[in-house]
Design a protein around this motif. Structure first.
Motif, PDB file in Angstrom:
ATOM      1  N   SER B 101       0.836  -1.207   0.000  1.00  0.00           N
ATOM      2  CA  SER B 101       0.000   0.000   0.000  1.00  0.00           C
ATOM      3  C   SER B 101       0.869   1.255   0.000  1.00  0.00           C
ATOM      4  O   SER B 101       0.491   2.293  -0.544  1.00  0.00           O
ATOM      5  N   TYR B 102       2.046   1.160   0.613  1.00  0.00           N
ATOM      6  CA  TYR B 102       2.967   2.287   0.613  1.00  0.00           C
ATOM      7  C   TYR B 102       3.348   2.645  -0.826  1.00  0.00           C
ATOM      8  O   TYR B 102       3.396   3.815  -1.207  1.00  0.00           O
ATOM      9  N   PHE B 103       3.580   1.611  -1.628  1.00  0.00           N
ATOM     10  CA  PHE B 103       3.929   1.859  -3.028  1.00  0.00           C
ATOM     11  C   PHE B 103       2.734   2.363  -3.818  1.00  0.00           C
ATOM     12  O   PHE B 103       2.843   3.265  -4.631  1.00  0.00           O
ATOM     13  N   ASN B 104       1.596   1.767  -3.576  1.00  0.00           N
ATOM     14  CA  ASN B 104       0.388   2.192  -4.288  1.00  0.00           C
ATOM     15  C   ASN B 104       0.102   3.677  -4.051  1.00  0.00           C
ATOM     16  O   ASN B 104      -0.186   4.413  -4.986  1.00  0.00           O
ATOM     17  N   LYS B 105       0.186   4.076  -2.768  1.00  0.00           N
ATOM     18  CA  LYS B 105      -0.106   5.462  -2.425  1.00  0.00           C
ATOM     19  C   LYS B 105       0.772   6.426  -3.182  1.00  0.00           C
ATOM     20  O   LYS B 105       0.345   7.501  -3.583  1.00  0.00           O
ATOM     21  N   SER B 106       2.046   6.068  -3.341  1.00  0.00           N
ATOM     22  CA  SER B 106       2.938   7.000  -4.018  1.00  0.00           C
ATOM     23  C   SER B 106       2.951   6.730  -5.526  1.00  0.00           C
ATOM     24  O   SER B 106       3.817   7.212  -6.251  1.00  0.00           O
ATOM     25  N   GLY B 107       1.969   5.939  -5.979  1.00  0.00           N
ATOM     26  CA  GLY B 107       1.793   5.744  -7.416  1.00  0.00           C
ATOM     27  C   GLY B 107       2.879   4.894  -8.069  1.00  0.00           C
ATOM     28  O   GLY B 107       3.062   4.911  -9.276  1.00  0.00           O
ATOM     29  N   ARG B 108       3.607   4.148  -7.234  1.00  0.00           N
ATOM     30  CA  ARG B 108       4.648   3.290  -7.802  1.00  0.00           C
ATOM     31  C   ARG B 108       4.259   1.823  -7.605  1.00  0.00           C
ATOM     32  O   ARG B 108       3.304   1.497  -6.912  1.00  0.00           O
ATOM     33  N   ILE B 109       5.011   0.935  -8.238  1.00  0.00           N
ATOM     34  CA  ILE B 109       4.707  -0.491  -8.122  1.00  0.00           C
ATOM     35  C   ILE B 109       5.756  -1.150  -7.228  1.00  0.00           C
ATOM     36  O   ILE B 109       6.947  -0.853  -7.318  1.00  0.00           O
ATOM     37  N   MET B 110       5.303  -2.031  -6.338  1.00  0.00           N
ATOM     38  CA  MET B 110       6.213  -2.719  -5.418  1.00  0.00           C
ATOM     39  C   MET B 110       7.122  -3.634  -6.218  1.00  0.00           C
ATOM     40  O   MET B 110       6.673  -4.473  -6.981  1.00  0.00           O
TER      41      MET B 110
END
Lengths: 414, 414
Positions: B101-110
């Motif tokens: 979710s941290y990656f999703n929030k910043s619009g990046r992919i894990m």
């Protein structure tokens, strides 16, 4: 040669003071090609110190220890190092005289406890200390070496640079030379991306970006046999970086942004005055860090209230009413006003909301308008900064100076 | 419980960054009664880390390790701790989701490499990280414990305070509580002498003086079962010290001198304006650190040139000619002038030689005249400061504020 840095002192162990000595020594040892393998902090305790020495020498040949050379019974580093090497301490005449004269000069009498600072193993290299009473020393046994240095940075640093570095250089056949490029106006991430191919493509020199409190730096570090060879390795990489980052690079090594701007003003005989609201005098105070600035810095105004903006700078009450104190229009009139009143070619102004209170949806905390008036032309810019009141004021100040730098480049270098 | 702090990271080992984490942890551990026995720095290297863990556990039961929890193969701390305790890493669902979710929030992919941050030993206590992707963890085996924390201070500090401290408190039956008294106007040496009987006569609480960059502090530290008991131990010792040092104590704990002065001005509705020459805006900038100051701070002038002293402040040309810009007379007229022009009850001024050039036998570098004009009365004082340009300007600024503080005490508390 492999080294361990051992910092001795309960006040470091308990976090009462920050261990800046270890950072200094790590950098300086790396610069003469000595590999720092470990850093340790121990309290003023013989048993723990002996154990730390033993652990260190399992992997290293050199220990650089700081602290614990004082006159009190707590100060044990030199004594413990001598015990570890099974060496006896004898009086060192020169040091005795130095300590005696140090006390005489300051009108005090040498106490018995200070005498202990004049005792060293017979074969130790004693390191003079012009900045205090405690000499340092280099103790040796077989292939192992312990350097003991005083704890206060202002005594330790010159002793290390002037006496330990020349001594250790005989054990190293490579040196590290660094050049730092100082960057303002782009973030660390963007910068790293712009030159990622250069960063990744290099092993000697290496290129490392760092985000600092005030700016971003790039350190180019070359490993070579001597300084000249190192500089030759650095040059082409530096050139490539400069081509890419251009005016975002404002200086080299230890130069500051204010120094760069102040020198441009002085060399172009460009007189300046400042009119600050949210930065509250920080731009003036920062510029005045540079000693030669008095030639061109005529006057600064900290106009916090609307009254002072009108009376001191001639900002129109209409402007304040219609657009507010934090506006493009007010910023522009402030810069023009101060240049006119002070009779200078440049006027620079800030007006904004530094917080923590006073923000609104339209004009949030961190909104800052700045203006530069230069030889009759007024430019205005809007900025949005993040963070605490102090941070916003600092960022505004640095951005104002950087903007001025870029305008001066346009004016004088094109 | 005995602890060792292990800082992992080549950038600390090489001196690229200052090890502020170790200081923070040392202080915080001491505060909950955990004895820090040693601090170590090791590079990102499994073998060295295993050796450091082994050495630490010879004398300690707790290791607090920071750094090396990132997503790259270089980041080894958690993996090495697990290996040391012979524990297997398994995916921790909650952490996996958090990172995703941290990656999703910043619009990046894990990325695959980040997945490794979600693996922990089955029985580890996982510590959430709201400020980054890397969770921390507490690993245990028998009576030994390794706490692994991320390296960036803004992730590490809240994690330690919010999760590690409450966890460790069950292992400690005493706490340390400190109170800091902040002192200005007497040196560390003089202060220590004045209260040497109190310092030496105390074991609980202890009383320790420190010379800081801006001021001198006294830390009173009590060891007790709880905060209330500790405060009771501190109180009588604090009272004795206050009786002895009196107005030299300007505040407690984290308060700043400018905050104390600003609050006195605001609460007494005393309007103020500044006229600065050698301090170049630093007094204004320092006062304006305090957010509420806009109620009383009307205007600041940085009058560097003689012209601006005359035009802005109404300093007489006779005065400048006869006594010079750096003189008692000029300082007095500056303070009066700014108060008059800005319409304030208080005016404060500085004029001096900040160096490095510009000094003479009569007026050496470091000579600073200051004046305080307050409700019609003007006081002037002469100071001599030592050190660099920056140091002289800083000392002048702090001394100006302290002098104003003392005048305000006289005016309002008698």
């Amino acid at each position: 040669m492999r080294a361990e840095i051992i910092s001795v002192g309960t006040e470091i162990l308990l976090g009462d003071i920050l261990n800046t000595n270890a950072q200094f020594l790590a950098k300086e040892l790396a610069a003469i090609g000595i590999d720092v393998y470990n850093q340790t902090v121990v309290g003023d305790n013989e048993e723990r110190m002996l154990k730390a020495f033993k652990n260190a020498f399992e992997k290293c040949d050199l220990i650089v220890a700081t602290g614990g050379l004082g006159p009190t019974p707590d100060d044990l580093t030199k004594e413990t190092a001598a015990k570890f090497f099974e060496q006896e301490l004898v009086v060192h005449e020169e040091s005795w005289k130095h300590i005696e004269s140090y006390f005489n000069k300051s009108g005090r009498i040498m106490e018995g406890s200070n005498a202990k600072q004049a005792y060293f193993p017979k074969d130790a290299v004693v390191l003079p200390n012009p900045n205090g009473t405690a000499p340092g020393a280099i103790l040796k046994k077989d292939e192992k070496m312990i350097v003991v240095l005083p704890g206060p940075p202002k005594e330790m640093k010159p002793m290390f640079i002037n006496h330990v570095v020349p001594y250790l250089q005989q054990y190293s056949d490579t040196i590290l030379v660094s050049k730092v490029l100082r960057i303002f106006g782009i973030g660390e991430g963007v910068m790293a991306e712009e030159i990622s191919d250069i960063i990744n493509g290099q092993s000697n020199p290496t290129v490392a970006p760092y985000a600092k409190e005030r700016d971003v730096t790039l350190r180019i570090t070359a490993k070579a046999r001597d300084e000249e060879e190192a500089r030759k390795l650095i040059k082409p990489v530096e050139d490539k970086i400069r081509e890419r980052l251009n005016d975002n690079i404002y200086g080299e090594d230890d130069v500051t942004l204010e120094e760069v701007v102040a020198k441009m003003l002085v060399s172009n005989k460009l007189t300046i005055a400042t009119a600050e609201s949210c930065t509250g005098g920080l731009i003036a105070a920062t510029l005045i860090n540079y000693p030669g600035i008095s030639e061109v810095f005529m006057e600064g105004a900290v106009t916090y209230s609307n009254d002072s903006k009108m009376q001191r700078l001639g900002v129109k009450s209409d402007t304040l009413e219609k657009y507010g104190a934090v506006s493009e229009e007010t910023a522009g009139e402030m810069a023009e006003g101060i240049a006119k009143k002070a009779g200078t070619r440049v006027g620079i102004s800030t007006t904004g909301i530094a917080g923590p209170g006073g923000g609104s949806t339209d004009k949030p905390v961190g909104l800052v308008y700045m203006a530069i008036h230069i030889d009759g032309t007024t430019l205005v810019r809007k900025f949005n900064f993040q963070g605490s009141r102090e941070r916003i004021r600092q960022r505004a100040t640095m951005n104002a100076l950087d903007w001025l730098r870029r305008e001066l480049i346009k004016k004088f270098n094109n």
